[in-house]
Design an enzyme around this catalytic site. Structure first.
Site, PDB file in Angstrom:
ATOM      1  N   GLY A   1     -16.118  53.857  39.876  1.00 37.31           N
ATOM      2  CA  GLY A   1     -15.930  52.622  41.468  1.00 37.31           C
ATOM      3  C   GLY A   1     -16.356  53.903  42.909  1.00 37.31           C
ATOM      4  O   GLY A   1     -15.949  53.698  43.447  1.00 37.31           O
TER       5      GLY A   1
ATOM      6  N   TRP B   1     -19.260  55.939  44.002  1.00 37.60           N
ATOM      7  CA  TRP B   1     -20.686  54.654  44.038  1.00 37.60           C
ATOM      8  C   TRP B   1     -20.000  53.553  45.764  1.00 37.60           C
ATOM      9  O   TRP B   1     -20.609  53.668  45.990  1.00 37.60           O
ATOM     10  CB  TRP B   1     -21.613  54.601  43.347  1.00 37.60           C
ATOM     11  CG  TRP B   1     -22.579  55.609  43.183  1.00 37.60           C
ATOM     12  CD1 TRP B   1     -21.746  56.501  42.565  1.00 37.60           C
ATOM     13  CD2 TRP B   1     -23.896  55.656  42.694  1.00 37.60           C
ATOM     14  NE1 TRP B   1     -22.884  57.731  41.907  1.00 37.60           N
ATOM     15  CE2 TRP B   1     -23.996  57.056  42.446  1.00 37.60           C
ATOM     16  CE3 TRP B   1     -24.650  55.136  42.394  1.00 37.60           C
ATOM     17  CZ2 TRP B   1     -25.868  57.838  41.794  1.00 37.60           C
ATOM     18  CZ3 TRP B   1     -26.286  54.747  42.360  1.00 37.60           C
ATOM     19  CH2 TRP B   1     -26.361  56.563  41.341  1.00 37.60           C
TER      20      TRP B   1
ATOM     21  N   ASP C   1     -20.295  46.009  35.502  1.00 33.89           N
ATOM     22  CA  ASP C   1     -20.484  47.565  34.750  1.00 33.89           C
ATOM     23  C   ASP C   1     -19.410  46.595  33.165  1.00 33.89           C
ATOM     24  O   ASP C   1     -18.955  45.816  33.476  1.00 33.89           O
ATOM     25  CB  ASP C   1     -19.024  48.356  34.907  1.00 33.89           C
ATOM     26  CG  ASP C   1     -19.609  50.131  34.277  1.00 33.89           C
ATOM     27  OD1 ASP C   1     -19.215  50.539  34.991  1.00 33.89           O
ATOM     28  OD2 ASP C   1     -19.474  50.198  33.322  1.00 33.89           O
TER      29      ASP C   1
ATOM     30  N   ASP D   1     -22.545  43.344  30.596  1.00 32.42           N
ATOM     31  CA  ASP D   1     -23.609  44.230  29.873  1.00 32.42           C
ATOM     32  C   ASP D   1     -24.924  43.205  30.698  1.00 32.42           C
ATOM     33  O   ASP D   1     -25.165  42.543  30.732  1.00 32.42           O
ATOM     34  CB  ASP D   1     -24.079  43.415  28.823  1.00 32.42           C
ATOM     35  CG  ASP D   1     -25.032  45.148  28.019  1.00 32.42           C
ATOM     36  OD1 ASP D   1     -25.768  45.938  28.833  1.00 32.42           O
ATOM     37  OD2 ASP D   1     -24.816  44.686  26.757  1.00 32.42           O
TER      38      ASP D   1
ATOM     39  N   ASP E   1     -26.898  53.650  38.175  1.00 30.94           N
ATOM     40  CA  ASP E   1     -26.320  55.558  37.313  1.00 30.94           C
ATOM     41  C   ASP E   1     -25.874  55.043  36.236  1.00 30.94           C
ATOM     42  O   ASP E   1     -24.834  55.568  35.513  1.00 30.94           O
ATOM     43  CB  ASP E   1     -24.798  55.097  38.186  1.00 30.94           C
ATOM     44  CG  ASP E   1     -24.244  56.916  38.390  1.00 30.94           C
ATOM     45  OD1 ASP E   1     -25.414  57.758  37.893  1.00 30.94           O
ATOM     46  OD2 ASP E   1     -23.512  57.758  38.479  1.00 30.94           O
TER      47      ASP E   1
ATOM     48  N   LYS F   1     -30.933  56.121  37.845  1.00 32.26           N
ATOM     49  CA  LYS F   1     -30.987  57.296  37.533  1.00 32.26           C
ATOM     50  C   LYS F   1     -31.381  56.819  35.709  1.00 32.26           C
ATOM     51  O   LYS F   1     -31.345  56.192  35.394  1.00 32.26           O
ATOM     52  CB  LYS F   1     -29.368  57.139  36.870  1.00 32.26           C
ATOM     53  CG  LYS F   1     -29.999  59.065  35.539  1.00 32.26           C
ATOM     54  CD  LYS F   1     -28.278  59.564  36.008  1.00 32.26           C
ATOM     55  CE  LYS F   1     -26.866  58.687  35.298  1.00 32.26           C
ATOM     56  NZ  LYS F   1     -25.519  59.673  35.869  1.00 32.26           N
TER      57      LYS F   1
HETATM   58  N1  SAM Z   1     -21.477  55.392  39.656  1.00 31.05           N
HETATM   59  C1  SAM Z   1     -20.071  55.379  38.804  1.00 31.05           C
HETATM   60  C2  SAM Z   1     -19.097  56.377  40.142  1.00 31.05           C
HETATM   61  O1  SAM Z   1     -19.380  56.674  40.609  1.00 31.05           O
HETATM   62  O2  SAM Z   1     -18.164  56.392  39.426  1.00 31.05           O
HETATM   63  C3  SAM Z   1     -20.126  56.412  37.756  1.00 31.05           C
HETATM   64  C4  SAM Z   1     -21.150  55.838  36.873  1.00 31.05           C
HETATM   65  S1  SAM Z   1     -20.937  55.985  35.316  1.00 31.05           S
HETATM   66  C5  SAM Z   1     -22.292  57.647  35.481  1.00 31.05           C
HETATM   67  C6  SAM Z   1     -22.267  55.121  34.090  1.00 31.05           C
HETATM   68  C7  SAM Z   1     -22.197  54.174  33.600  1.00 31.05           C
HETATM   69  O3  SAM Z   1     -22.849  52.830  33.625  1.00 31.05           O
HETATM   70  C8  SAM Z   1     -20.300  53.893  32.920  1.00 31.05           C
HETATM   71  O4  SAM Z   1     -19.874  52.918  33.276  1.00 31.05           O
HETATM   72  C9  SAM Z   1     -21.240  52.613  31.973  1.00 31.05           C
HETATM   73  O5  SAM Z   1     -20.247  51.928  30.859  1.00 31.05           O
HETATM   74  C10 SAM Z   1     -22.032  51.921  32.195  1.00 31.05           C
HETATM   75  N2  SAM Z   1     -22.768  50.809  31.854  1.00 31.05           N
HETATM   76  C11 SAM Z   1     -24.155  51.389  30.650  1.00 31.05           C
HETATM   77  N3  SAM Z   1     -24.504  50.393  30.465  1.00 31.05           N
HETATM   78  C12 SAM Z   1     -24.873  50.498  30.806  1.00 31.05           C
HETATM   79  C13 SAM Z   1     -25.325  48.178  30.421  1.00 31.05           C
HETATM   80  N4  SAM Z   1     -25.504  47.877  29.805  1.00 31.05           N
HETATM   81  N5  SAM Z   1     -24.548  47.691  31.497  1.00 31.05           N
HETATM   82  C14 SAM Z   1     -23.427  48.160  32.567  1.00 31.05           C
HETATM   83  N6  SAM Z   1     -23.351  49.339  32.442  1.00 31.05           N
HETATM   84  C15 SAM Z   1     -23.766  50.218  31.974  1.00 31.05           C
END
Ligand code: SAM
Length: 254
Positions: free
Chosen positions: A48, A50, A68, A84, A109, A149
């Site tokens: 969280g 961002w 997420d 998802d 992200d 990203k």
């Molecule tokens: N921006 C976040 C922050 O500031 O706290 C960090 C994000 S982290 C680098 C990447 C996130 O992408 C993970 O929590 C992962 O669960 C999520 N993610 C990956 N594939 C996903 C999908 N298909 N749908 C939703 N979230 C996804």
């Protein structure tokens, strides 16, 4: 102390849930993304960081929705969805959360679980960035901005070109808060284009009015195109020379 530790410690001291918060701050100061009152959708938002930054930038009058796979502990003024993003049902829930309104900014992200096999991790990150891109096309208002990203690799250029076709311009940014050796970069696309024409198109138009600068004004499916050296009542063939989110320019084809 390494830069990683530095951002980690700053995040702890300043109450951010992740060091990633500083990446969004840097992207925002480079590209002027989120303004007071904006509606922001954050994909891949856990834990969280961002969302906290987006909430600060959008202010009390703004709307922030985070999605997420993981549960996100609640944040004041932020709506969170667990789901998802590659599933239609999750995208429907995001649309519902916006109450059929449009987003000003969509940021992603999202990152795959890393396998350590570079080409696989790259391909999966491009897939997630494309998922975010499709969502942005559905949700963004004309002129809206998009960030995703991606781990750099052979498919990055193709992704960038596809994004570029739908926005005024796109840049790639490697924020200082990303790890030095990281191959992650952010595609930052400004100005969602919803115009029915693109640069280089040739169309026949009726000049309906005159603009303040004296240019003729034509409408293409409701979209305004300014055409110098024309007068109301004329029907002319033009080549589109510049497309902005809310209006464009054309030149007479001789
Ligand atoms: N921006 C976040 C922050 O500031 O706290 C960090 C994000 S982290 C680098 C990447 C996130 O992408 C993970 O929590 C992962 O669960 C999520 N993610 C990956 N594939 C996903 C999908 N298909 N749908 C939703 N979230 C996804």
């Amino acid at each position: 102390m390494t830069r990683k530790d530095d951002y980690y410690n700053r995040a702890k001291q300043q109450g951010y849930r992740s060091r990633a918060a500083y990446k969004l701050k840097q992207l925002d100061s480079d590209a002027d993304l989120i303004s007071d009152g904006d509606t922001v959708v954050d994909l891949g938002a856990a834990p969280g960081g961002w969302l906290q930054v987006a909430g600060e930038l959008a202010g009390e009058g703004g709307t922030v929705v985070g999605v997420d796979l993981q549960r996100i502990d609640s944040i004041d003024g932020v709506e969170t969805i667990r789901g998802d993003m590659t599933e239609d049902g999750t995208r429907d829930r995001v649309r519902e959360a916006l109450g059929d309104g449009e987003a000003d900014v969509v940021v992603s992200d999202m990152a795959p679980n890393m396998t350590g096999e570079y080409s696989l991790d790259h391909a999966r990150s491009v897939y997630l960035a494309r998922t975010a891109f499709e969502t942005a096309l559905e949700l963004l208002a004309p002129g809206g901005d998009f960030v995703a990203k991606v781990f750099e690799g052979p498919d990055t250029d193709g992704l960038r070109a596809d994004i570029d076709a739908e926005f005024e311009y796109v840049r790639t940014i490697h924020p200082d808060a990303s790890r030095d050796a990281s191959s992650e970069l952010y595609m930052v696309a400004k100005g969602r284009l919803t115009a029915p024409v693109r640069e280089g198109d040739r169309v026949e138009v009726d000049i309906e009015d005159v603009g303040r600068e004296g240019d003729g004004i034509a409408k293409v499916e409701g979209y305004t195109v300014f055409v110098p050296d024309t007068d109301p009542g004329e029907t002319v063939e033009i080549e589109v020379t510049d497309v902005k989110p809310r209006f464009g320019f054309g030149e007479l084809v001789e």
